[in-house]
Design a protein around this motif. Structure first.
Motif, short mmCIF file in Angstrom:
data_model
loop_
_atom_site.label_atom_id
_atom_site.label_comp_id
_atom_site.label_asym_id
_atom_site.label_seq_id
_atom_site.Cartn_x
_atom_site.Cartn_y
_atom_site.Cartn_z
N SER A 1 0.87 -1.17 0.00
CA SER A 1 0.00 0.00 0.00
C SER A 1 0.91 1.23 0.00
CB SER A 1 -0.93 -0.02 1.22
OG SER A 1 -1.83 1.06 1.18
N LEU A 2 0.33 2.39 0.17
CA LEU A 2 1.09 3.62 0.31
C LEU A 2 1.39 3.87 1.78
CD1 LEU A 2 -0.87 5.95 -2.16
CD2 LEU A 2 1.19 4.59 -2.63
N SER B 1 1.07 1.02 16.24
CA SER B 1 2.05 1.99 16.73
C SER B 1 2.53 2.94 15.64
CB SER B 1 3.25 1.25 17.32
OG SER B 1 3.94 0.51 16.33
N MET B 2 2.64 2.45 14.38
CA MET B 2 3.13 3.29 13.29
C MET B 2 2.09 3.49 12.20
SD MET B 2 7.07 2.07 12.83
CE MET B 2 7.41 3.59 11.93
N SER B 3 0.90 2.96 12.40
CA SER B 3 -0.19 3.04 11.42
C SER B 3 0.26 2.50 10.07
CB SER B 3 -0.70 4.47 11.30
OG SER B 3 -2.10 4.47 11.05
N ASP B 4 0.99 1.40 10.09
CA ASP B 4 1.55 0.81 8.87
C ASP B 4 0.43 0.26 8.00
OD1 ASP B 4 2.77 -1.24 7.10
OD2 ASP B 4 4.61 -0.72 8.20
N ASN B 5 0.29 0.82 6.80
CA ASN B 5 -0.83 0.45 5.94
C ASN B 5 -0.65 -0.91 5.27
OD1 ASN B 5 -2.35 2.77 6.40
ND2 ASN B 5 -1.27 3.93 4.83
N THR B 6 0.56 -1.23 4.83
CA THR B 6 0.78 -2.53 4.20
C THR B 6 0.61 -3.66 5.23
OG1 THR B 6 2.26 -1.55 2.56
CG2 THR B 6 2.45 -3.92 2.90
N ALA B 7 1.09 -3.45 6.44
CA ALA B 7 0.88 -4.43 7.50
C ALA B 7 -0.61 -4.61 7.78
CB ALA B 7 1.60 -3.99 8.78
N THR B 8 -1.34 -3.51 7.80
CA THR B 8 -2.79 -3.57 8.04
C THR B 8 -3.49 -4.38 6.96
OG1 THR B 8 -2.73 -1.39 9.10
CG2 THR B 8 -4.87 -2.17 8.31
N THR C 1 -6.52 -0.33 3.05
CA THR C 1 -5.97 1.01 2.78
C THR C 1 -5.68 1.17 1.29
OG1 THR C 1 -3.64 0.42 3.14
CG2 THR C 1 -4.94 1.04 5.07
N ALA C 2 -5.19 0.10 0.64
CA ALA C 2 -4.89 0.19 -0.80
C ALA C 2 -6.15 0.46 -1.60
CB ALA C 2 -4.21 -1.09 -1.27
N GLU C 3 -7.26 -0.20 -1.24
CA GLU C 3 -8.53 0.06 -1.93
C GLU C 3 -8.98 1.50 -1.74
OE1 GLU C 3 -10.66 -4.35 -1.70
OE2 GLU C 3 -10.84 -2.95 -0.03
N THR C 4 -8.78 2.03 -0.55
CA THR C 4 -9.18 3.41 -0.28
C THR C 4 -8.37 4.39 -1.12
OG1 THR C 4 -9.76 2.79 1.98
CG2 THR C 4 -9.48 5.13 1.54
N PHE C 5 -7.06 4.20 -1.14
CA PHE C 5 -6.22 5.07 -1.98
C PHE C 5 -6.63 4.95 -3.45
CE2 PHE C 5 -2.89 4.54 1.48
CZ PHE C 5 -2.97 5.86 1.92
N ALA C 6 -6.81 3.71 -3.92
CA ALA C 6 -7.13 3.50 -5.33
C ALA C 6 -8.49 4.09 -5.69
CB ALA C 6 -7.12 2.00 -5.64
N MET C 7 -9.47 3.97 -4.80
CA MET C 7 -10.79 4.54 -5.08
C MET C 7 -10.73 6.06 -5.10
SD MET C 7 -13.86 3.88 -5.92
CE MET C 7 -13.94 2.12 -5.61
N ASP D 1 -8.48 -2.58 -9.27
CA ASP D 1 -7.14 -3.17 -9.25
C ASP D 1 -6.21 -2.23 -8.49
OD1 ASP D 1 -4.70 -4.35 -9.65
OD2 ASP D 1 -4.97 -4.70 -11.79
N PRO D 2 -6.25 -2.28 -7.14
CA PRO D 2 -5.45 -1.32 -6.36
C PRO D 2 -3.96 -1.40 -6.64
CG PRO D 2 -7.05 -2.45 -4.97
CD PRO D 2 -7.05 -3.16 -6.27
N GLU D 3 -3.44 -2.62 -6.80
CA GLU D 3 -2.00 -2.76 -7.02
C GLU D 3 -1.57 -2.02 -8.29
OE1 GLU D 3 1.26 -6.37 -6.66
OE2 GLU D 3 -0.89 -6.81 -6.67
N LYS D 4 -2.32 -2.19 -9.36
CA LYS D 4 -2.00 -1.51 -10.63
C LYS D 4 -2.15 0.00 -10.49
CE LYS D 4 -3.40 -1.30 -15.50
NZ LYS D 4 -4.35 -1.85 -16.51
N THR D 5 -3.23 0.43 -9.82
CA THR D 5 -3.48 1.86 -9.66
C THR D 5 -2.37 2.54 -8.87
OG1 THR D 5 -5.87 1.51 -9.75
CG2 THR D 5 -5.11 3.58 -8.79
N LEU D 6 -1.96 1.90 -7.77
CA LEU D 6 -0.97 2.54 -6.89
C LEU D 6 0.43 2.55 -7.49
CD1 LEU D 6 -2.08 1.39 -3.32
CD2 LEU D 6 -2.83 3.32 -4.69
N LYS D 7 0.72 1.60 -8.38
CA LYS D 7 2.04 1.57 -9.00
C LYS D 7 2.28 2.82 -9.86
CE LYS D 7 3.22 -3.35 -9.26
NZ LYS D 7 3.36 -4.53 -10.15
N SER D 8 1.22 3.33 -10.46
CA SER D 8 1.36 4.50 -11.34
C SER D 8 0.75 5.76 -10.73
CB SER D 8 0.68 4.21 -12.68
OG SER D 8 -0.70 3.91 -12.50
N ALA D 9 0.49 5.71 -9.43
CA ALA D 9 -0.24 6.82 -8.80
C ALA D 9 0.64 8.05 -8.63
CB ALA D 9 -0.75 6.37 -7.43
#
Length: 296
Positions: A99-100, A125-132, A165-171, A198-206
């Motif tokens: 995620s971002l 503790s760090m609000s890590d989005n990829t971990a979430t 979180t990735a879906e939220t960013f992508a949307m 497709d969050p992964e594709k969207t975030l790669k070029s975001a």
């Protein structure tokens, strides 16, 4: 205090953080008046857990965007799964798609092996989005939705379907027509729209610079809860017999030491993006009273 400014003209202040503040002569009425004077919508609740009503509140039952504070429900669902034997704190899982930020693990090697406890600790503790997002996939969206309902969320449809979180960013980055269709759809319709995303594709070029601009879809593509809803999920978490739950909540209490030392326990989770902020604490007094404080 610290502040940041833009590197180019007109050099606007982009962030301001004031710390180590000591309120003088505060009371519930003054706090409510301060909230009422804020721009936009705001509300708070200070709740003695186990009692029928709040100690102080203003708009405590209104739904607000809460940013990463939604991760409290992920922790609650994880604790439920561990208590039921479906997962273990020392279980090793592979890190999911990136995620971002915020966080660290978006920069770790793909599919890195990580324990469940490490993921949960980074999430809180760090609000890590990829971990979430890794935990959400592991637990399952439906099981987390069950915990949203079970903790007494007053308007579950505002929180569901439970976004990664990735879906939220992508949307938020999706074409306006897609975003508008999602906001206007019911829960089933939103689930179908997410399935086509497709969050992964969207975030790669975001172009992530867009998130530093004006508020972006904060009234529709977000996680929502009232201050009292957050108090209720804190109540569920503090009742867990597993000591790891409170230990994880207490890693980053986000209070100055002189205030933290007044309590037997302090746990914290907050969330923010441009236009949104939530600050939420779970504390236990030396006398053993549990109190939740949440402000949006």
């Amino acid at each position: 205090a610290t502040f940041s400014i833009e590197t180019a003209s007109p050099y606007r202040v982009t962030s301001l953080r004031i710390t180590s503040v000591t309120p003088i002569g505060d009371n519930a009425e003054k706090i409510a008046a301060d909230f009422a004077s804020l721009p936009g919508r705001s509300g708070f609740a200070i709740v003695r857990l186990g009692d029928a009503g709040p100690l102080a509140t203003a708009h405590g039952d209104e739904q607000f965007a809460i940013g990463s504070t939604f991760k409290l429900w992920v922790l609650d669902a994880l604790a439920e799964d561990i208590a039921a034997g479906r997962h273990r704190w020392d279980e090793v899982v592979r890190l999911g798609p990136r995620s971002l930020p915020s966080g660290l693990t978006q920069d770790w090697p793909p599919d890195a092996p990580v324990t469940v406890e490490t993921l949960a600790t980074l999430m809180i503790s760090m609000s890590d989005n990829t971990a979430t997002d890794t935990l959400i996939r592991m637990i399952g969206r439906d099981r987390i939705a069950d915990r949203v309902r079970a903790t007494g969320h007053s308007d579950p449809s505002r929180m569901l379907p439970f976004l990664t979180t990735a879906e939220t960013f992508a949307m938020k980055l999706a074409p306006p027509a897609t975003r508008d269709a999602y906001v206007q759809a019911d829960d089933a319709g939103q689930t179908r729209i997410l399935a086509a995303l497709d969050p992964e594709k969207t975030l790669k070029s975001a172009d992530v610079a867009v998130f530093a601009g004006p508020p972006l879809a904060i009234d529709g593509v977000e996680w929502f809860a009232s201050p009292n809803d957050i108090a209720r999920v804190f109540d569920s978490l503090r009742r867990r017999s597993d000591p790891r739950v409170l230990q994880i909540l207490g890693v980053a209490p986000t209070l100055p030491k002189e205030l933290r030392d007044r309590f037997a326990f302090v746990g914290y989770k907050g969330g923010s993006e441009v236009g949104v902020i939530n600050l939420s604490w779970l504390v236990r007094t030396p006398a053993g009273e549990w109190i939740a404080v949440s402000a949006s």
